[in-house]
Motif scaffolding. Structure first.
Motif, PDB file in Angstrom:
ATOM      1  N   CYS A   1       0.875  -1.183   0.000  1.00 13.90           N
ATOM      2  CA  CYS A   1       0.000   0.000   0.000  1.00 13.90           C
ATOM      3  C   CYS A   1       0.909   1.230   0.000  1.00 13.90           C
ATOM      4  O   CYS A   1       1.664   1.454   0.960  1.00 13.90           O
ATOM      5  CB  CYS A   1      -0.901  -0.005   1.238  1.00 13.90           C
TER       6      CYS A   1
ATOM      7  N   ARG B   1       0.354   3.540   2.950  1.00 15.71           N
ATOM      8  CA  ARG B   1       0.910   2.983   4.196  1.00 15.71           C
ATOM      9  C   ARG B   1       2.417   3.271   4.263  1.00 15.71           C
ATOM     10  O   ARG B   1       2.953   3.609   5.312  1.00 15.71           O
ATOM     11  CB  ARG B   1       0.618   1.472   4.213  1.00 15.71           C
TER      12      ARG B   1
ATOM     13  N   ASP C   1      -4.087  11.474   2.176  1.00 14.57           N
ATOM     14  CA  ASP C   1      -5.249  10.873   1.524  1.00 14.57           C
ATOM     15  C   ASP C   1      -5.205  11.071   0.008  1.00 14.57           C
ATOM     16  O   ASP C   1      -5.935  10.423  -0.736  1.00 14.57           O
ATOM     17  CB  ASP C   1      -6.551  11.464   2.092  1.00 14.57           C
TER      18      ASP C   1
ATOM     19  N   CYS D   1      -3.968   4.309  -2.529  1.00 16.07           N
ATOM     20  CA  CYS D   1      -3.851   3.325  -1.452  1.00 16.07           C
ATOM     21  C   CYS D   1      -4.440   1.982  -1.904  1.00 16.07           C
ATOM     22  O   CYS D   1      -5.051   1.885  -2.970  1.00 16.07           O
ATOM     23  CB  CYS D   1      -4.571   3.822  -0.206  1.00 16.07           C
TER      24      CYS D   1
ATOM     25  N   PRO E   1      -6.898  -0.681  -0.274  1.00 21.15           N
ATOM     26  CA  PRO E   1      -7.739  -1.128   0.836  1.00 21.15           C
ATOM     27  C   PRO E   1      -7.692  -2.648   1.066  1.00 21.15           C
ATOM     28  O   PRO E   1      -8.077  -3.108   2.138  1.00 21.15           O
ATOM     29  CB  PRO E   1      -9.149  -0.678   0.418  1.00 21.15           C
TER      30      PRO E   1
ATOM     31  N   CYS F   1      -5.697  -3.485   4.252  1.00 18.45           N
ATOM     32  CA  CYS F   1      -6.059  -2.941   5.571  1.00 18.45           C
ATOM     33  C   CYS F   1      -6.078  -4.008   6.667  1.00 18.45           C
ATOM     34  O   CYS F   1      -5.804  -3.711   7.834  1.00 18.45           O
ATOM     35  CB  CYS F   1      -7.426  -2.251   5.512  1.00 18.45           C
TER      36      CYS F   1
ATOM     37  N   CYS G   1      -4.355  -2.560   9.839  1.00 16.14           N
ATOM     38  CA  CYS G   1      -3.345  -1.533   9.550  1.00 16.14           C
ATOM     39  C   CYS G   1      -3.378  -0.495  10.677  1.00 16.14           C
ATOM     40  O   CYS G   1      -4.463  -0.078  11.109  1.00 16.14           O
ATOM     41  CB  CYS G   1      -3.668  -0.875   8.204  1.00 16.14           C
TER      42      CYS G   1
ATOM     43  N   LEU H   1      -5.753   2.830  10.262  1.00 12.89           N
ATOM     44  CA  LEU H   1      -7.184   2.748   9.929  1.00 12.89           C
ATOM     45  C   LEU H   1      -7.989   3.936  10.463  1.00 12.89           C
ATOM     46  O   LEU H   1      -8.955   4.365   9.838  1.00 12.89           O
ATOM     47  CB  LEU H   1      -7.771   1.449  10.510  1.00 12.89           C
TER      48      LEU H   1
ATOM     49  N   CYS I   1      -7.078   7.073   7.931  1.00 10.92           N
ATOM     50  CA  CYS I   1      -6.957   6.903   6.473  1.00 10.92           C
ATOM     51  C   CYS I   1      -8.355   6.791   5.859  1.00 10.92           C
ATOM     52  O   CYS I   1      -9.184   6.020   6.345  1.00 10.92           O
ATOM     53  CB  CYS I   1      -6.148   5.635   6.184  1.00 10.92           C
TER      54      CYS I   1
ATOM     55  N   ARG J   1      -9.132   5.526   3.023  1.00  2.79           N
ATOM     56  CA  ARG J   1      -9.202   4.295   2.211  1.00  2.79           C
ATOM     57  C   ARG J   1      -9.842   4.566   0.838  1.00  2.79           C
ATOM     58  O   ARG J   1     -10.340   3.672   0.193  1.00  2.79           O
ATOM     59  CB  ARG J   1      -9.943   3.169   2.955  1.00  2.79           C
TER      60      ARG J   1
ATOM     61  N   PRO K   1      -8.023   4.364  -4.704  1.00  2.05           N
ATOM     62  CA  PRO K   1      -7.198   3.152  -4.797  1.00  2.05           C
ATOM     63  C   PRO K   1      -6.198   3.193  -5.948  1.00  2.05           C
ATOM     64  O   PRO K   1      -6.433   3.813  -6.979  1.00  2.05           O
ATOM     65  CB  PRO K   1      -8.238   2.039  -5.025  1.00  2.05           C
TER      66      PRO K   1
END
Ligand code: SF4
Length: 243
Positions: A13, A16, A207, A211, A213, A216, A223, A226, A229, A231, A234
């Motif tokens: 990710c 992350r 953000d 990412c 998801p 997670c 993660c 959480l 974020c 999420r 993507p």
């Protein structure tokens, strides 16, 4: 500079990765990572100084079981740091053991199952294996030995399981140019965007970074990001670095 573990985190990710590298929010240590650290310390002491693994500890017993697959004490350099540049990209890391007389680089693993273990065919594309091969001292062909030490065993499984492969320097360079170097460029660009910014101020801005998801709850562990974020947005590292 990019390490194999940082690259692997970004592959899981990218956001992350950014929380860790830009906002300095470390991934929490787990019992598995603590076990691995203690196991590495015992293997290092054995290889460098010939100090017998502590059989009163589970990690020591596993290191003891791996001795048939290790160089003799004093034969290998241990915990060897490296940093090098390839095509303008910088990489760093630490090699568990280098047995120069055998052109071999070793990695100790302490795992709960062999489900995610490399095979000889996949090991040659593993980011750590590629960086180990490219780091000095390098040879025309490097022998790689990843030793998977099993913390939990099913019937018939051995405690220590070496996986061996050979990787020519030219192949390692090709693999680095396909994955690691484009990733270094992208991640260095992300770093540059936030250079000089206070990590707390940068946090809500992350953000904007793509990412994944699906990561997670990877490995049944939430993660650590959480709570803040979104999420949303993507995107995978492979997609972002595709030419
Ligand atoms: S919460 Fe999920 S999407 Fe957000 S950083 Fe963590 S793994 Fe990535």
């Amino acid at each position: 500079m990019l390490s194999a573990s940082s690259y692997k985190l970004a592959k899981r990710c990218v956001r992350r990765w950014a929380y860790k590298e830009i906002c300095r929010l470390k991934e929490p240590e787990t019992s598995a990572t603590a076990f691995g650290t203690r196991g590495h310390e015992q293997a290092e002491r054995f290889l460098r100084d010939g100090i017998a693994p502590d059989l009163h500890t589970p990690e020591g017993r596993l290191v003891y079981e791996s001795i048939p697959f290790l160089p003799r004490p004093g034969e290998a350099a241990v915990e060897v740091p490296f940093a090098f540049e390839l095509d303008g990209a910088w990489f760093y890391g630490r090699i568990d053991a280098i047995h120069e007389a055998e052109c071999t680089k070793l990695d100790h693993k302490f795992v709960s199952s062999l489900d995610y273990a490399e095979s000889p065919a996949s090991l040659v594309r593993d980011p750590a294996a590629v960086l180990y091969t490219l780091a000095a001292p390098f040879w025309e062909t490097t022998r790689l030995r990843w030793i998977y030490n099993l913390k939990k065993r099913k019937a018939g499984q051995k405690p220590s399981n070496p996986v061996d492969a050979t990787l020519p320097l030219t192949d390692a360079k090709k693999t680095a140019r396909e994955g690691l170097i484009p990733a270094w460029r992208l991640l260095s660009g992300v770093r540059a965007l936030f250079a000089g910014q206070d990590p707390t101020e940068a946090l809500p801005l992350l953000d904007a970074i793509p990412c994944n998801p699906h990561d997670c709850m990877a490995f049944n562990r939430p993660c650590p990001h959480l709570a803040y974020c979104s999420r949303e947005n993507p995107g995978l590292l492979e997609e972002l670095t595709r030419e």
